[in-house]
Design a protein around this motif. Structure first.
Motif, PDB file in Angstrom:
ATOM      1  N   ASP A 113      53.796  95.221  45.498  1.00 32.60           N
ATOM      2  CA  ASP A 113      52.405  95.083  46.050  1.00 32.60           C
ATOM      3  C   ASP A 113      52.906  95.106  47.400  1.00 32.60           C
ATOM      4  OD1 ASP A 113      53.850  92.665  46.564  1.00 32.60           O
ATOM      5  OD2 ASP A 113      52.284  91.288  45.593  1.00 32.60           O
ATOM      6  N   ALA A 114      53.901  95.432  48.058  1.00 32.18           N
ATOM      7  CA  ALA A 114      54.009  95.742  49.418  1.00 32.18           C
ATOM      8  C   ALA A 114      53.137  96.854  50.078  1.00 32.18           C
ATOM      9  CB  ALA A 114      55.467  96.338  49.471  1.00 32.18           C
ATOM     10  N   PRO A 115      52.508  96.460  51.164  1.00 29.41           N
ATOM     11  CA  PRO A 115      51.349  97.469  51.798  1.00 29.41           C
ATOM     12  C   PRO A 115      51.888  98.863  51.681  1.00 29.41           C
ATOM     13  CG  PRO A 115      51.751  95.295  53.134  1.00 29.41           C
ATOM     14  CD  PRO A 115      52.790  95.341  51.990  1.00 29.41           C
ATOM     15  N   ALA A 116      53.103  98.827  52.186  1.00 25.98           N
ATOM     16  CA  ALA A 116      53.856 100.386  52.180  1.00 25.98           C
ATOM     17  C   ALA A 116      53.451 101.073  50.901  1.00 25.98           C
ATOM     18  CB  ALA A 116      55.079 100.390  52.577  1.00 25.98           C
ATOM     19  N   PHE A 117      53.471 100.482  49.609  1.00 26.41           N
ATOM     20  CA  PHE A 117      53.168 101.024  48.324  1.00 26.41           C
ATOM     21  C   PHE A 117      51.493 100.712  47.858  1.00 26.41           C
ATOM     22  CE2 PHE A 117      57.741  99.624  47.708  1.00 26.41           C
ATOM     23  CZ  PHE A 117      58.201 100.835  47.979  1.00 26.41           C
TER      24      PHE A 117
END
Length: 308
Positions: free
Chosen positions: A42-46
């Motif tokens: 759920d990291a923003p980059a993903f």
């Protein structure tokens, strides 16, 4: 220093994977074929890239987490394989590694740097570059420093495709890009100190195989001491001696993914090269280093001035 090291540890895995979101949806980008987007975390980059792709896609789209354990990933893979959806987008390395084992699907991966090391490219599985457009990076750097002629880049083995593209991009702006392959973070620092007198700058590529937080800190300190310009993969490094930074634009990533989906519609494969290059780069410039190098900020980069 401790806080810096912790931030850089995160940077090494996410440096290329930051950016901004393009607000304009493209509802005509691809045909109305269902799509499943699998995200590595759920990291923003993903997650934000996934949302950007889904917001532009005109047909049914589902976003699935790959899972944070082997068992969870195996369940997701089984579910993907059983699904009647034939178009899969894998965001991040864990998702791409799982999707590589699918059959009867077309897969487009993105936000993966070391795709060559992991044998991700097949006739039915192709990607979008994780690197902000090298041409835009070197264009910006040359506009800041018109006398820039020779730049070093140090990476681990492989990355032939990226280096070929980058040398051509640098050459288009009359910059000789000197690639120095290394095998460890200690060798990175040694090799840079050896070649620094022969170049005017360092292009930092976030290859975590040969870069550690300590090495990055020492590379920047040595560059400042020796008067070498550094182009970095994160705005955070501007505070520690980099002249400019470049990050990806989420809208650009989404647009390239959708272009690959459009190219593959009605086919059993994904045509074209192993990677679709990105077209943009978000550039920021250190006000402090501009002053140190006695450089002027061109009008095109005024919005990216960084003055902490």
């Amino acid at each position: 220093q401790c806080g810096f090291a912790l931030r850089i540890a995160a940077l090494l895995t996410m440096a290329l994977l930051t950016g901004c979101i393009s607000p304009a949806p493209d509802k005509t980008a691809v045909t109305a074929e269902p799509m499943t987007i699998v995200v590595s975390s759920d990291a923003p980059a993903f997650s934000l890239v996934a949302r950007e792709i889904a917001s532009r896609y005109p047909a049914r789209t589902e976003i699935w987490p790959i899972g944070d354990s082997d068992a969870a990933r195996a369940r997701t893979l089984k579910r993907l394989q059983a699904s009647d959806v034939r178009l899969v987008v894998a965001i991040g390395l864990p998702a791409a590694l799982a999707a590589r084992n699918l059959t009867g699907k077309r897969v487009i991966f993105c936000q993966v740097f070391h795709y060559e090391d992991n044998d991700l490219v097949t006739p039915w599985m192709k990607g979008v570059s994780a690197m902000p457009a090298p041409g835009e990076q070197f264009r910006a750097w040359k506009s800041l420093a018109p006398d820039l002629r020779r730049v070093a880049v140090l990476t681990g083995p492989g990355l032939q495709g990226l280096m070929q593209e980058s040398r051509a991009a640098a050459g288009a702006h009359r910059i000789d890009l000197v690639h120095v392959p290394v095998r460890s973070d200690k060798e990175t620092l040694f090799a840079y100190k050896r070649i620094a007198s022969q170049v005017q700058g360092l292009w930092l590529v976030p290859d975590n195989r040969v870069l550690s937080s300590e090495t990055i800190r020492e590379l920047l300190a040595h560059s400042v001491k020796e008067g070498k310009q550094v182009a970095a993969p994160s705005q955070e490094l501007l505070a520690f001696g980099a002249l400019l930074s470049a990050s990806s634009d989420y809208g650009d990533i989404a647009g390239r993914v959708l272009a690959r989906a459009r190219q593959s519609r009605g086919r059993n494969d994904v045509p074209g090269p192993a990677l679709e290059p990105l077209q943009r780069a978000q550039i920021n410039v250190s006000a402090r280093m501009l002053e140190q190098f006695n450089l002027r900020l061109p009008p095109a980069l005024q919005g990216g001035l960084y003055a902490p």
